[in-house]
Motif scaffolding. Structure first.
Motif, short mmCIF file in Angstrom:
data_model
loop_
_atom_site.label_atom_id
_atom_site.label_comp_id
_atom_site.label_asym_id
_atom_site.label_seq_id
_atom_site.Cartn_x
_atom_site.Cartn_y
_atom_site.Cartn_z
N ASP A 52 -9.22 -10.59 2.10
CA ASP A 52 -9.68 -9.99 0.85
C ASP A 52 -8.52 -9.70 -0.10
O ASP A 52 -8.70 -9.67 -1.32
N VAL A 53 -7.37 -9.45 0.48
CA VAL A 53 -6.17 -9.10 -0.27
C VAL A 53 -4.99 -9.81 0.36
O VAL A 53 -4.95 -9.98 1.59
N SER A 67 -3.44 -11.26 -9.75
CA SER A 67 -2.25 -10.84 -9.02
C SER A 67 -1.48 -9.84 -9.86
O SER A 67 -1.57 -9.84 -11.09
N GLU A 68 -0.75 -8.98 -9.17
CA GLU A 68 0.06 -7.98 -9.85
C GLU A 68 1.38 -7.83 -9.10
O GLU A 68 1.39 -7.75 -7.87
N CYS A 183 4.05 -9.83 -4.83
CA CYS A 183 2.83 -9.52 -5.55
C CYS A 183 1.67 -9.25 -4.60
O CYS A 183 1.68 -9.69 -3.45
N ILE A 184 0.68 -8.54 -5.11
CA ILE A 184 -0.60 -8.39 -4.42
C ILE A 184 -1.59 -9.28 -5.14
O ILE A 184 -1.59 -9.37 -6.37
N VAL A 185 -2.43 -10.00 -4.38
CA VAL A 185 -3.36 -10.97 -4.94
C VAL A 185 -4.76 -10.67 -4.39
O VAL A 185 -4.92 -10.35 -3.22
N TRP A 186 -5.77 -10.80 -5.26
CA TRP A 186 -7.15 -10.59 -4.83
C TRP A 186 -8.08 -11.44 -5.69
O TRP A 186 -7.66 -12.04 -6.68
N THR A 194 -14.44 -0.98 -0.61
CA THR A 194 -13.36 -0.89 0.40
C THR A 194 -12.14 -1.70 -0.05
O THR A 194 -11.01 -1.25 0.12
N VAL A 195 -12.40 -2.88 -0.62
CA VAL A 195 -11.30 -3.74 -1.07
C VAL A 195 -10.64 -3.15 -2.32
O VAL A 195 -9.41 -3.10 -2.42
N LEU A 196 -11.45 -2.70 -3.26
CA LEU A 196 -10.92 -2.13 -4.50
C LEU A 196 -10.07 -0.89 -4.22
O LEU A 196 -9.04 -0.67 -4.85
N ASN A 197 -10.52 -0.06 -3.27
CA ASN A 197 -9.73 1.13 -2.90
C ASN A 197 -8.39 0.73 -2.31
O ASN A 197 -7.37 1.37 -2.57
N PHE A 198 -8.40 -0.32 -1.50
CA PHE A 198 -7.13 -0.77 -0.90
C PHE A 198 -6.18 -1.28 -1.99
O PHE A 198 -4.99 -0.97 -1.98
N ILE A 199 -6.71 -2.05 -2.94
CA ILE A 199 -5.88 -2.58 -4.02
C ILE A 199 -5.28 -1.43 -4.84
O ILE A 199 -4.11 -1.43 -5.17
N GLU A 200 -6.11 -0.43 -5.10
CA GLU A 200 -5.64 0.73 -5.88
C GLU A 200 -4.52 1.45 -5.14
O GLU A 200 -3.53 1.88 -5.75
#
Length: 200
Positions: A52-53, A67-68, A183-186, A194-200
Motif C-alpha cells: 500500500d505504501v 510520492s513525497e 521518498c514515500i510513494v502511494w 489505515t493507509v492514509l493514517n500511515f502516510i500521514e
C-alpha cells in the motif's frame, strides 16, 4: 482494525523501523506488514496491491501514483577493511581510479544506478564498471566486496550486510551530487483510512 502493507528499498530499514514504531504507538490495533522490495519493483507492487505504501530511492513519474520526498540521503563507498581507501575519512571519485566499481542493475534501482553512472561520467576517470544484480546489503554482494573483487557506491552510512560488518567499511563520498532523495510513494486516490493514517 486493518493492515498496511509496506515495501521498502535496500538500505531503508532503519527509516521504516522508526516510522513503524511511531505508527504502532498511535495505532496499536493496526497491523503493519513490511516487505523488502527493490525500488525498481515497487511501482508494480503498488499497482497490484501487494503493498500500500513504499519507501523508495527517488520520486515516481507514474500518473497513478503519488510520492513525497522525506529527506536526502548521502552516498558512501563500500570497500574492504583491508583496502587503502578504508583509512580515509571521505573519498572523491578520483580516488577510485583503476578500481572495479560494482553497478547495480538498473531494473532493481533506477535512481541509484543512474546516479552511479552520473558520478562516473562527471569524474572522467578510468574505472572498470561491473554490472551486478547483487548489492552490498546482500550476502553475495558483500562477499564480492570483502574478497577484493570490487567496490560499491551505496546509500546511507551503514550499507553492508550484517555478516560482513567487520570486513567492510563505508566511507562517505564527497562529491556535490553524491546523494539521492528518499521518498514515500502511494496510490493516487487512496481511500483506506489505515493507509492514509500511515502516510500521514
Amino acid at each position: 482494525l486493518g493492515i498496511v502493507r509496506v515495501g521498502f528499498g535496500k538500505g531503508l530499514g532503519d527509516v521504516v523501523s522508526t516510522v513503524m514504531n511511531h505508527h504502532l504507538r498511535l495505532y496499536p490495533n493496526v497491523e503493519v506488514d513490511v516487505r523488502d522490495i527493490f525500488s525498481g519493483f515497487q511501482i508494480e507492487a503498488l499497482r497490484t496491491r501487494k503493498v500500500d505504501v513504499a519507501f523508495s530511492h527517488g520520486h515516481t513519474a507514474s500518473l497513478d501514483l503519488l510520492s513525497e520526498k522525506l529527506f536526502r540521503e548521502g552516498l558512501t563507498l563500500v570497500v574492504p577493511r583491508s583496502s587503502r581507501l578504508a583509512k580515509r575519512s571521505t573519498l572523491r571519485m578520483q580516488n577510485l581510479k583503476g578500481q572495479n566499481l560494482l553497478v547495480i542493475d538498473r531494473a532493481l534501482s533506477p535512481v541509484v544506478h543512474d546516479k552511479i553512472l552520473e558520478l562516473y561520467r562527471n569524474a572522467r576517470i578510468d574505472l572498470n564498471l561491473v554490472h551486478t544484480e547483487t548489492t552490498c546489503y546482500d550476502e553475495a554482494g558483500a562477499l564480492t566486496i570483502a574478497s577484493g573483487r570490487g567496490v560499491a557506491i551505496a546509500v546511507g552510512g551503514s550499507p553492508a550486510h550484517p555478516s560482513f560488518g567487520n570486513r567492510l567499511v563505508a566511507v562517505p563520498l564527497r562529491e556535490p551530487s553524491a546523494w539521492v532523495d528518499v521518498c514515500i510513494v502511494w496510490r493516487q486516490g487512496e481511500s483506506a483510512p489505515t493507509v492514509l493514517n500511515f502516510i500521514e
